[in-house]
Scaffold this motif. Sequence first.
Motif, mmCIF file in Angstrom:
data_model
loop_
_atom_site.group_PDB
_atom_site.id
_atom_site.type_symbol
_atom_site.label_atom_id
_atom_site.label_comp_id
_atom_site.label_asym_id
_atom_site.label_seq_id
_atom_site.Cartn_x
_atom_site.Cartn_y
_atom_site.Cartn_z
ATOM 1 N N ALA A 41 0.828 -1.204 0.000
ATOM 2 C CA ALA A 41 0.000 0.000 0.000
ATOM 3 C C ALA A 41 0.866 1.259 0.000
ATOM 4 N N LEU A 42 1.944 1.246 0.781
ATOM 5 C CA LEU A 42 2.872 2.385 0.780
ATOM 6 C C LEU A 42 3.525 2.553 -0.581
ATOM 7 N N LEU A 88 -4.412 5.167 3.849
ATOM 8 C CA LEU A 88 -3.521 4.030 4.062
ATOM 9 C C LEU A 88 -4.147 3.100 5.082
ATOM 10 N N GLY A 103 -0.063 0.387 7.371
ATOM 11 C CA GLY A 103 0.673 1.235 6.447
ATOM 12 C C GLY A 103 1.084 2.528 7.112
ATOM 13 N N ARG A 104 0.156 3.128 7.849
ATOM 14 C CA ARG A 104 0.468 4.366 8.571
ATOM 15 C C ARG A 104 1.557 4.126 9.610
#
Length: 476
Positions: free
Chosen positions: A25-26, A395, A399-400
């Motif tokens: 995702a990043l 995100l 992910g965060r």
Amino acid sequence: MIRRLAVFGATGDLTARFLLPALAALEAAGQLGGPLQLTGAGREDWSSEKYREWIAAQFDRHGAHLPAEAREAVQASARYLRADVTDPADVAAAIAGDGPVAVYLALPPALFPPVITALHEAGLPAGSRVVLEKPFGEDLASAQELNRLLAELVPEQAVFRVDHFLAMTTVQNVLGSRLANRVLEPIWNSTHIAEVEIVWDETLALEGRAGYYDHVGALKDMIQNHLLQLLCLVAMEPPITLGERDLRDRKVDVLRSVRLLTEYDVVHRTRRARYLPGRIGGRDIPAYVDEEGVSPERRTETFAEVELELDSWRWAGTTFRLRSGKALGADRKEVAVRFRSVPHLPFGHSGEALPNVLRFNLEPEGLTLDVTGIGAHAHELTPLSLTAQMGPPGLPAYGRLLLDVLTGDPVLSIRGDEAEEAWRVVEPVLSAWDKDLVPLEEYPAGSAGPPPRERYGDGPQRREDLLHEPAAPPVS
């Protein structure tokens, strides 16, 4: 930004379900800013090629919605080492490379101390960071020892005790709703709020996690970390900024203000239970004690509920109820803020005005306000619900968290003193439960949980001396 990530426990469920999709995702969002080297360390006798094949299979299971290019980039960046992560030589090989490295301990908590010791002996490059999953220790003493070991390894700013709840959109919105809306903050206190329920009830049963869960139970797995973190965000004083020092200082203040439960309090203000056989969604669920890998003699609870009070100006007189259970009949994952009733109704006998409830729905994410309005007939009261749906998060929560680790922003991680204060809150409960002062109740899988009982309940005979509140000390 750190360009190297070493995952210890690289073939486990956490890596497969959360870390790999978070990295993809990043990558898809362009947040990595360039290539990231992923090193996986685990017990399997695999080659790097075999590991990349495993990553592709996990993406098919847990990340098929992510762009193919992003998944392929993560897969191509990975290498694998068979390693004993408690052995300094194996650890040194896993973290070898140029520049600092972020070391993610996706491991059972019991391995944290020997792994940290091995990292210390192996020698971390300057500027490296260490990431630990919950629970942080097994009790207050072990958390303090773990903090001591970490302090010898890296500065506190480089320690990331992560809790993915803190990165959930709705959890962040608890602060947004409070601090950005003048209509709420003036009434965010015990004068107007009677009770706050923080609930994580789930239909999921053990789902093959006995190796971890049977050693911790619902109190340590959910309440000691996740739900106490939510309590902090609900009850904290407004911070000067949302920087890591200001925010985390205010969270620690909340935990320090929690009134410690006496044995009398634990008997009357906590519950524990575990599930019996039942059916959920058409599936037959075995009793917890019959699940593979469970040791019945541990008496591990799958349901825990604790009522807390805060000794603070803002919250004196408000009850905070924290509850979590597995194998229940319905998912209920929310923070429910229950306001006190209005002092007077001028509507005669035309209906009942139920107390307002502001619900922060955690899964699915949303916001609901239960109010009372006028029905079809004049002066007839009727309940209404005002609902707001959250937009899709930019995100995923992990992910965060990973982005914060790589960029060095600890605002959503748990500081060392905060981790210790959380154990201070639950230790009296653990102690009383170990003495069997609170009965281990049972509930059928697929039900609403343990049945209601009288406040003073019935329990072991040795609890009789606790069934009457101690007399107040004489006034001198």
